[in-house]
Design a protein around this motif. Structure first.
Motif, PDB file in Angstrom:
ATOM      1  N   ASP A 273     -12.220   0.076   2.365  1.00 35.90           N
ATOM      2  CA  ASP A 273     -11.509  -1.053   1.766  1.00 35.90           C
ATOM      3  C   ASP A 273     -10.874  -1.913   2.860  1.00 35.90           C
ATOM      4  OD1 ASP A 273     -10.447  -2.687  -0.188  1.00 35.90           O
ATOM      5  OD2 ASP A 273      -8.682  -1.429  -0.507  1.00 35.90           O
TER       6      ASP A 273
ATOM      7  N   GLU B   9      -7.485   4.565   4.365  1.00 35.85           N
ATOM      8  CA  GLU B   9      -7.419   4.077   2.992  1.00 35.85           C
ATOM      9  C   GLU B   9      -7.553   2.562   2.935  1.00 35.85           C
ATOM     10  OE1 GLU B   9      -3.720   5.598   1.571  1.00 35.85           O
ATOM     11  OE2 GLU B   9      -4.335   7.691   1.817  1.00 35.85           O
ATOM     12  N   LEU B  10      -7.145   1.887   4.008  1.00 36.43           N
ATOM     13  CA  LEU B  10      -7.163   0.428   4.037  1.00 36.43           C
ATOM     14  C   LEU B  10      -7.298  -0.052   5.472  1.00 36.43           C
ATOM     15  CD1 LEU B  10      -6.707  -2.262   2.440  1.00 36.43           C
ATOM     16  CD2 LEU B  10      -4.273  -2.008   2.944  1.00 36.43           C
TER      17      LEU B  10
ATOM     18  N   GLU C 142     -17.177  -2.942   3.731  1.00 39.40           N
ATOM     19  CA  GLU C 142     -17.312  -2.718   2.291  1.00 39.40           C
ATOM     20  C   GLU C 142     -18.613  -1.989   1.976  1.00 39.40           C
ATOM     21  OE1 GLU C 142     -15.089  -3.073   0.083  1.00 39.40           O
ATOM     22  OE2 GLU C 142     -13.630  -4.501   0.883  1.00 39.40           O
TER      23      GLU C 142
ATOM     24  N   ALA D 208     -15.337  -7.685   7.078  1.00 44.12           N
ATOM     25  CA  ALA D 208     -14.979  -7.063   5.807  1.00 44.12           C
ATOM     26  C   ALA D 208     -16.220  -6.640   5.029  1.00 44.12           C
ATOM     27  CB  ALA D 208     -14.129  -8.023   4.982  1.00 44.12           C
TER      28      ALA D 208
ATOM     29  N   HIS E 163      -8.656  -5.631   3.620  1.00 45.29           N
ATOM     30  CA  HIS E 163      -7.883  -6.752   3.100  1.00 45.29           C
ATOM     31  C   HIS E 163      -7.657  -7.737   4.231  1.00 45.29           C
ATOM     32  CE1 HIS E 163      -4.891  -8.350   0.046  1.00 45.29           C
ATOM     33  NE2 HIS E 163      -4.671  -9.101   1.120  1.00 45.29           N
TER      34      HIS E 163
ATOM     35  N   HIS F 242       0.843  -1.196   0.000  1.00 45.55           N
ATOM     36  CA  HIS F 242       0.000   0.000   0.000  1.00 45.55           C
ATOM     37  C   HIS F 242       0.874   1.239   0.000  1.00 45.55           C
ATOM     38  CE1 HIS F 242      -3.490   2.523   0.778  1.00 45.55           C
ATOM     39  NE2 HIS F 242      -2.753   3.151   1.669  1.00 45.55           N
TER      40      HIS F 242
END
Length: 230
Positions: free
Chosen positions: A225, A195-196, A220, A216, A227, A4
């Motif tokens: 976002d 961002e993540l 979403e 998750a 992961h 990232h």
């Protein structure tokens, strides 16, 4: 491994993260529960430990490189630890001791800390009614390397002020029992709007099993976002 904005992020198990940017490597809470068994590391420049429960000197030695700096919460007390560990002073690394509101530079890594504890009377309490992580036991780490901020809040409930941090990559515990659960972690992640999100500290043992896919999916739907690194 996740990449990232020039930072590689690896969840090695339980609370152990490996972060790398521009040739600098940082770890959080290395070891415990066999997560580093057979791990060929020895490349860490900065090794951060949140509290007694994650203080594992075999793990620290497994990840720390030559010239590493150990950043350890000031409340770590080896006399309270019922495992075979070395004292921080006996480890062959430079040491920095931090409280719950530190803001220091360790080489190329900016290390900031936050409060980490379970609220009295909350859900994360033992049979005696005491919090698993009382105030003053540990901290969370907000690390900036390669211009990217990565936040591991430690073993904690969601606390006042957590939602006002500037975070690029959020790595919350989602296992519940002794930390925030996936629902609280999702609400905090949505408030932070990173961002993540990379959830950690779950499924190591039965008491912290969590439905990471549901976590998750929840985020979403809120446009965040996620992961799952496992």
């Amino acid at each position: 491994m996740i990449s990232h904005d020039g930072v590689s992020i690896s969840w090695l198990g339980h609370a152990t993260l490996r972060l790398e940017a521009d040739g600098t490597v940082a770890y959080t809470d290395p070891g415990r529960y066999g997560v580093l068994d057979g791990y060929d590391g020895g490349d860490g420049d900065v090794v951060c430990v949140t509290h007694d429960h994650h203080y594992d000197t075999d793990g620290i030695r497994a990840v720390a490189g030559d010239g590493a700096t150990l950043v350890a919460f000031e409340g770590i007390n080896t006399h309270r630890i019922d495992r075979n560990v070395e004292r921080p002073a006996d480890l062959p690394y430079e040491r920095r001791t931090v409280g719950s509101a530190a803001d220091i530079a360790v080489g190329d890594v900016i290390v900031r800390t936050t409060a980490a504890y379970n609220e009295p009377g909350g859900s994360a309490t033992g049979a005696n009614g005491e919090p698993y992580h009382p105030e003053g036991l540990g901290c969370g780490y907000h690390l900036t390397l390669g211009g990217v901020s990565v936040y591991w809040p430690g073993d904690t409930d969601v606390l006042d002020g957590h939602d006002r941090l500037d975070v690029d990559v959020f790595c919350p515990p989602i296992g519940g029992t002794s930390t925030m659960d996936r629902h609280d972690a999702a609400d905090l992640a949505a408030a932070l709007d990173p961002e993540l999100v990379v959830p950690i500290h779950y499924d190591t043992f039965g008491a912290i099993e969590a439905d990471a896919e549901a976590f998750a999916a929840d985020l979403e739907t809120r446009g965040v976002d996620v992961h799952l690194d496992r």
